[in-house]
Design an enzyme around this catalytic site. Structure first.
Site, PDB file in Angstrom:
ATOM      1  CG  ASN A 121      76.520  99.614  48.204  1.00  0.00           C
ATOM      2  OD1 ASN A 121      75.368  99.901  47.904  1.00  0.00           O
ATOM      3  ND2 ASN A 121      77.505  99.604  47.323  1.00  0.00           N
ATOM      4  CG  ASP A 122      78.690  96.025  51.086  1.00  0.00           C
ATOM      5  OD1 ASP A 122      79.623  96.724  51.517  1.00  0.00           O
ATOM      6  OD2 ASP A 122      78.633  95.655  49.908  1.00  0.00           O
ATOM      7  CB  THR A 142      73.404  95.715  42.348  1.00  0.00           C
ATOM      8  OG1 THR A 142      73.390  96.992  42.997  1.00  0.00           O
ATOM      9  CG2 THR A 142      71.982  95.323  41.996  1.00  0.00           C
ATOM     10  CG  ASP A 200      77.630 103.610  41.308  1.00  0.00           C
ATOM     11  OD1 ASP A 200      76.971 104.607  40.968  1.00  0.00           O
ATOM     12  OD2 ASP A 200      77.528 102.505  40.751  1.00  0.00           O
ATOM     13  N   GLY A 201      80.896 105.205  44.174  1.00  0.00           N
ATOM     14  CA  GLY A 201      81.630 105.324  45.434  1.00  0.00           C
ATOM     15  C   GLY A 201      81.464 106.691  46.068  1.00  0.00           C
ATOM     16  NE  ARG A 255      96.113  79.094  59.008  1.00  0.00           N
ATOM     17  CZ  ARG A 255      96.813  78.451  59.940  1.00  0.00           C
ATOM     18  NH1 ARG A 255      97.887  79.025  60.476  1.00  0.00           N
ATOM     19  NH2 ARG A 255      96.442  77.260  60.346  1.00  0.00           N
ATOM     20  CB  SER A 310      80.899  89.463  43.476  1.00  0.00           C
ATOM     21  OG  SER A 310      80.837  90.573  42.609  1.00  0.00           O
ATOM     22  CG  ASP A 356      88.069  83.552  52.009  1.00  0.00           C
ATOM     23  OD1 ASP A 356      88.703  82.769  52.743  1.00  0.00           O
ATOM     24  OD2 ASP A 356      88.265  83.653  50.789  1.00  0.00           O
TER      25      ASP A 356
END
Length: 281
Positions: free
Chosen positions: A134-135, A175, A61-62, A145, A180, A164
């Site tokens: 994807n994102d 997906t 997929d990468g 922090r 996650s 974060d």
């Protein structure tokens, strides 16, 4: 269809014998086919790639993500032969390669136009090529922090929170990392964008789906070091400015989908029922 590209991920187990077999399968369907081989996407973004009728990706997929970014401007359709771990985008297994190539030349496929994202960094004149399938993720640096973010949608304030990081995902990316982070699975042909906070310090901050034409501004209000911008989990850049703008790109990823492949079956087998760790690429 006479000009075929093959993009090979050299980190994967792809022997010369496998490549020879693929050449054979292609020439059995079209003896006049011209095949150009690329390694690790090098040269794939050159203007000459515009002449390709399709690109076969040998990897995971990468590798699909990298190929999609390289070819986005040329409108070249792609499909993947899975040599990675998950194989959600690269959905053809090696043993089905011959059948897929036969269906390709018979025209027994459809093309899905997948949304891609673009990103602009406020205050930086040079426009880097920040395209994502994807994102696009903005996260804290190395220190443990959290960072304070303020989100604007179409120049209207939405919310402010500490976390974060923030994920802006396409339906294709729903997906991946955003899943996650508690985001929903989004059917891939929907025209929406998703914002998913990463570990927000609030019980009320949750992922949200937006119209695909929305412009998303992420302002960094408080930080202890420069946050990091990550593209498809593969490219990253330290962000020295305080505002990032993310929106839908004018380019789309054209994914070849064969008629015997069922999205929901792939979802069940590759995501829903998958128990072993998804290592990725």
């Amino acid at each position: 269809m006479k000009n075929i590209g093959i993009n090979i991920n050299t980190d994967k187990d792809i022997s010369r014998n496998i490549l020879d077999k693929i050449f054979q399968y292609i020439h059995e369907e079209c003896s006049e086919a011209k095949i150009k081989v690329f390694y690790d996407s090098k040269g794939l973004d050159n203007e000459e790639s515009r002449a390709l009728d399709a690109v076969m990706v040998l990897g995971g997929d990468g590798t699909i993500l990298g190929t999609a970014r390289a070819l986005a401007k040329y409108d070249v359709p792609i499909f993947g032969i899975n040599r990675g771990h998950l194989g959600f985008l690269a959905e053809i297994e090696l043993e089905d390669c011959k059948k897929a190539i036969k269906n390709l030349f018979k025209g027994q496929y459809k093309i899905e136009n997948r949304i891609m994202l673009k990103c602009d960094l406020k205050g930086i004149d040079k426009k880097d090529d920040f395209l994502a399938l994807n994102d696009i993720v903005l996260t804290k640096g190395n220190l443990s922090r959290i960072v304070k973010y303020s989100i604007y949608v179409d120049d209207v304030w939405y919310t402010t929170f500490v976390a974060d990081g923030v994920i802006v995902a396409t339906p294709t990316g729903s997906t991946a990392y955003s899943l996650s982070a508690g985001g929903p699975i989004v059917y891939p042909d929907l025209d929406v964008l998703e914002i998913a906070p990463i570990c927000p310090h609030s019980l009320g901050i949750r992922p949200i789906l937006l119209n695909g034409n929305s412009k998303i501004n992420i302002r960094v209000l408080k930080k202890y070091e420069d946050p990091v911008l990550t593209i498809d989990g593969q490219r990253y850049k330290k962000v020295t400015v305080n505002e990032v703008t993310i929106s839908k790109s004018e380019y789309k990823c054209r994914l070849i989908k064969f008629k015997d492949k069922d999205y929901f079956k792939i979802l069940r087998t590759k995501i829903s029922y998958r128990s072993r760790e998804c290592e990725g690429e």
